[in-house]
Structure formats: structure tokens, C-alpha cells
Design a protein around this motif. Sequence first.
Motif, mmCIF file in Angstrom:
data_model
loop_
_atom_site.group_PDB
_atom_site.id
_atom_site.type_symbol
_atom_site.label_atom_id
_atom_site.label_comp_id
_atom_site.label_asym_id
_atom_site.label_seq_id
_atom_site.Cartn_x
_atom_site.Cartn_y
_atom_site.Cartn_z
ATOM 1 N N ASP A 202 -3.067 31.712 -30.001
ATOM 2 C CA ASP A 202 -1.955 31.616 -30.946
ATOM 3 C C ASP A 202 -1.294 30.243 -30.920
ATOM 4 O O ASP A 202 -0.629 29.843 -31.884
ATOM 5 C CB ASP A 202 -0.902 32.678 -30.606
ATOM 6 C CG ASP A 202 -1.464 34.084 -30.648
ATOM 7 O OD1 ASP A 202 -1.711 34.581 -31.760
ATOM 8 O OD2 ASP A 202 -1.676 34.682 -29.573
ATOM 9 N N ILE A 203 -1.439 29.543 -29.798
ATOM 10 C CA ILE A 203 -0.882 28.206 -29.593
ATOM 11 C C ILE A 203 -1.949 27.410 -28.854
ATOM 12 O O ILE A 203 -2.596 27.933 -27.949
ATOM 13 C CB ILE A 203 0.403 28.260 -28.730
ATOM 14 C CG1 ILE A 203 1.460 29.169 -29.369
ATOM 15 C CG2 ILE A 203 0.969 26.865 -28.486
ATOM 16 C CD1 ILE A 203 2.580 29.561 -28.405
ATOM 17 N N ILE A 204 -2.123 26.145 -29.221
ATOM 18 C CA ILE A 204 -3.152 25.312 -28.593
ATOM 19 C C ILE A 204 -2.535 23.979 -28.187
ATOM 20 O O ILE A 204 -1.644 23.472 -28.869
ATOM 21 C CB ILE A 204 -4.330 25.078 -29.558
ATOM 22 C CG1 ILE A 204 -4.985 26.413 -29.948
ATOM 23 C CG2 ILE A 204 -5.374 24.156 -28.940
ATOM 24 C CD1 ILE A 204 -6.043 26.306 -31.010
ATOM 25 N N GLY A 205 -3.003 23.420 -27.086
ATOM 26 C CA GLY A 205 -2.471 22.126 -26.706
ATOM 27 C C GLY A 205 -3.128 21.535 -25.493
ATOM 28 O O GLY A 205 -4.284 21.823 -25.161
ATOM 29 N N SER A 206 -2.351 20.679 -24.799
ATOM 30 C CA SER A 206 -2.869 19.951 -23.658
ATOM 31 C C SER A 206 -1.788 19.793 -22.600
ATOM 32 O O SER A 206 -0.597 19.723 -22.912
ATOM 33 C CB SER A 206 -3.361 18.569 -24.107
ATOM 34 O OG SER A 206 -3.851 17.818 -23.009
ATOM 35 N N ASN A 207 -2.210 19.740 -21.356
ATOM 36 C CA ASN A 207 -1.292 19.421 -20.264
ATOM 37 C C ASN A 207 -2.039 18.677 -19.181
ATOM 38 O O ASN A 207 -3.267 18.702 -19.111
ATOM 39 C CB ASN A 207 -0.630 20.683 -19.687
ATOM 40 C CG ASN A 207 -1.566 21.513 -18.824
ATOM 41 O OD1 ASN A 207 -2.524 22.122 -19.320
ATOM 42 N ND2 ASN A 207 -1.296 21.573 -17.530
ATOM 43 N N CYS A 208 -1.283 17.983 -18.344
ATOM 44 C CA CYS A 208 -1.818 17.290 -17.171
ATOM 45 C C CYS A 208 -2.781 16.169 -17.575
ATOM 46 O O CYS A 208 -2.898 15.799 -18.733
ATOM 47 C CB CYS A 208 -2.470 18.296 -16.228
ATOM 48 S SG CYS A 208 -2.511 17.791 -14.502
ATOM 49 N N GLY A 209 -3.412 15.551 -16.587
ATOM 50 C CA GLY A 209 -4.459 14.586 -16.852
ATOM 51 C C GLY A 209 -4.023 13.152 -17.036
ATOM 52 O O GLY A 209 -4.717 12.232 -16.607
ATOM 53 N N GLN A 210 -2.871 12.927 -17.711
ATOM 54 C CA GLN A 210 -2.429 11.566 -17.992
ATOM 55 C C GLN A 210 -0.965 11.578 -18.431
ATOM 56 O O GLN A 210 -0.346 12.632 -18.574
ATOM 57 C CB GLN A 210 -3.299 10.924 -19.064
ATOM 58 C CG GLN A 210 -3.329 11.663 -20.390
ATOM 59 C CD GLN A 210 -4.235 10.986 -21.395
ATOM 60 O OE1 GLN A 210 -4.090 9.796 -21.693
ATOM 61 N NE2 GLN A 210 -5.216 11.730 -21.922
ATOM 62 N N GLY A 211 -0.444 10.362 -18.640
ATOM 63 C CA GLY A 211 0.944 10.227 -19.055
ATOM 64 C C GLY A 211 1.153 10.517 -20.525
ATOM 65 O O GLY A 211 0.197 10.720 -21.288
ATOM 66 N N ILE A 212 2.395 10.476 -20.930
ATOM 67 C CA ILE A 212 2.770 10.921 -22.277
ATOM 68 C C ILE A 212 2.204 10.030 -23.374
ATOM 69 O O ILE A 212 1.920 10.505 -24.480
ATOM 70 C CB ILE A 212 4.306 11.043 -22.394
ATOM 71 C CG1 ILE A 212 4.690 11.857 -23.635
ATOM 72 C CG2 ILE A 212 4.980 9.682 -22.360
ATOM 73 C CD1 ILE A 212 6.139 12.300 -23.640
ATOM 74 N N ASP A 213 1.962 8.741 -23.089
ATOM 75 C CA ASP A 213 1.407 7.856 -24.119
ATOM 76 C C ASP A 213 0.065 8.372 -24.617
ATOM 77 O O ASP A 213 -0.219 8.296 -25.818
ATOM 78 C CB ASP A 213 1.244 6.447 -23.554
ATOM 79 C CG ASP A 213 2.571 5.771 -23.296
ATOM 80 O OD1 ASP A 213 3.110 5.184 -24.242
ATOM 81 O OD2 ASP A 213 3.082 5.860 -22.165
ATOM 82 N N GLY A 214 -0.764 8.888 -23.706
ATOM 83 C CA GLY A 214 -2.073 9.384 -24.099
ATOM 84 C C GLY A 214 -2.032 10.692 -24.859
ATOM 85 O O GLY A 214 -2.998 11.057 -25.543
ATOM 86 N N PHE A 215 -0.926 11.403 -24.752
ATOM 87 C CA PHE A 215 -0.805 12.696 -25.432
ATOM 88 C C PHE A 215 -0.526 12.536 -26.925
ATOM 89 O O PHE A 215 -0.831 13.438 -27.711
ATOM 90 C CB PHE A 215 0.308 13.530 -24.794
ATOM 91 C CG PHE A 215 -0.150 14.321 -23.603
ATOM 92 C CD1 PHE A 215 -0.231 15.699 -23.653
ATOM 93 C CD2 PHE A 215 -0.512 13.684 -22.417
ATOM 94 C CE1 PHE A 215 -0.658 16.430 -22.557
ATOM 95 C CE2 PHE A 215 -0.939 14.403 -21.318
ATOM 96 C CZ PHE A 215 -1.023 15.778 -21.385
#
Length: 292
Positions: A202-215
Amino acid sequence: MLDITSFIANGPVILDGGWGTQLQQRGLEVGAHPDLWNLTAPEQVEQVAQAYVEAGSQVILTNTFGATKFTLQRHGYGDKVAEVNRVGVEISKRATSGTPAKVFASMGPTGVMLMMGEVKPEQLYEAFREQASALATVGADAIVVETMSDPAEAELAVKAAKTTGLPVAVSLVFDSGKNLDRTMMGTTPEQAVQRMTDAGADIIGSNCGQGIDGFIPICRRMRAVTTLPLWMKANAGLPEIVDGSTVYRQLPEVFAEKAYELVEAGANFIGGCCGTSPDFIRALVGSIQPNL
């Protein structure tokens, strides 16, 4: 049941931040399994959840990230799956009691590899179903399948979580490839969106792995191929090892300034992952909400 469309109608929802370092500050030893604190130190776990509520988080996760049978077995507690998960939800619900904040129960990777033949898909599915069932029985508002590097494992977890009838978010880690825009298995944001949509998320995304610039570019690419709500929880920059300890140097104010670019890129849920704290959430609230 939580209506996700209504929940995000008034602008981006502020999530919580990292849990591991917050528990360590309260005495959790490095290498110890955090989820077991639900049974042995529930007051300290509740302090973390409460700190995020007070900082302004509208969604609080649960201390159940590593509470499948596979992860608990490695610590000698494979028979405590139901208890660890139920208590984890109860702790976060106590922290949100009397507030509008919602509890999204956390399900993380098992640590066993499908592609290496360490486990069969049906075994992973059953482990996730067992965990999801326990999380749902005590009133979690939704489930978040997070920090997934293997889309195949994420698919199984999403399908298992969907059997509860609760809304399900899924969040993958993009930290591979020359542009840090692929999962460990080489999956792009666009491919991840398609696979997770097909799995029923129902919701898709990303977390962890790198800093906010890469998100920001990852979020933009996901938004280009889906109308589903997007979930983004970045780290506090890239980690450094100082005297044997992991240190994140990004300041909350810098993190929060970048967060509005995530809003413009299409994020509906924004919080922090490794290295972030209640100070980061307070900064997010101050940065994002005045601009809505």
C-alpha cells in the motif's frame, strides 16, 4: 482500519528516527539483540518511543525489526516470536496513547538468503506470516516491511503481512551501483516499485543505506512510476568509524533542510534511519510543517 489516503491528506506524515543507537544510549550492549529488550527492559524501549512521540512523530515503529523465528533463533529465543512481537506493539501503543500518532509495526529481513538456497520461499513466508499475525493481534495500525535488500524476500514479507488485513508499507535499501541507486540484488527504484506493487504493498519507499541527498533522486524516480504513497527514511549522512564506533556527523538542521526537497520529489512519509534521533524529528517538524 487506518485509511492511508486520509492520513496523508494534510501533507507529509512525520515518521520516527533510528532506534538502535537510542537503545544503546539506554544501556543496550553492542551486538545484543534489541528486540529481546521488549521482554527484559520494556521501560527503556518505551522511553525511545515516547521520545519520538514528544518530538512530533506521527508514526511510531515498534522494536520488532528482528523478531522473526529465524532472527530470534540465532539468539536462543525462537520460541518467543509471538511474545516479543505482541509486547513490542503494546510498548509503542502505550507511548502513543492519548495522541494522534499511529503505530506501524516493524518487520525486517531474516538474515538468511533465498538465492543461496539457505531457506525455501515457503519457509520465509511462514516466518513472516507468524510475525505479522502476532503484530496484528494487539492492534498495530499498519505494518512496515523495512530495510530490505532482496526484493524476493520483501515480496514474501509483504504478501505475508497482507494476510492480516492491515495496510502494508515496504521499504528497500538502495546502496549499490556507482550511483547508489540499486539494491544489493541490482534492482532499480522503478523495478522495485513494480514488484512491490504487484506484491500488494500500500506504501512503497526506501530507508537506510545512505544520506538524505541520495534519497531525493530515488524518491523522484519512484514518484514518476507510481501514485502510491512514498515512504523515505534516510540515514544521518554516511557513517564513519571513529575509535571502533560508528559515527554519523550530519546535523539535524542540515538533514531537515534537505527534507523539503523530498516533499517536492513526492514523499508522503518522511523520517530518519541510522544515526537520527528525536532531535532530527523536531528539526523535520520545524522544517516541513511550516511550508505546508
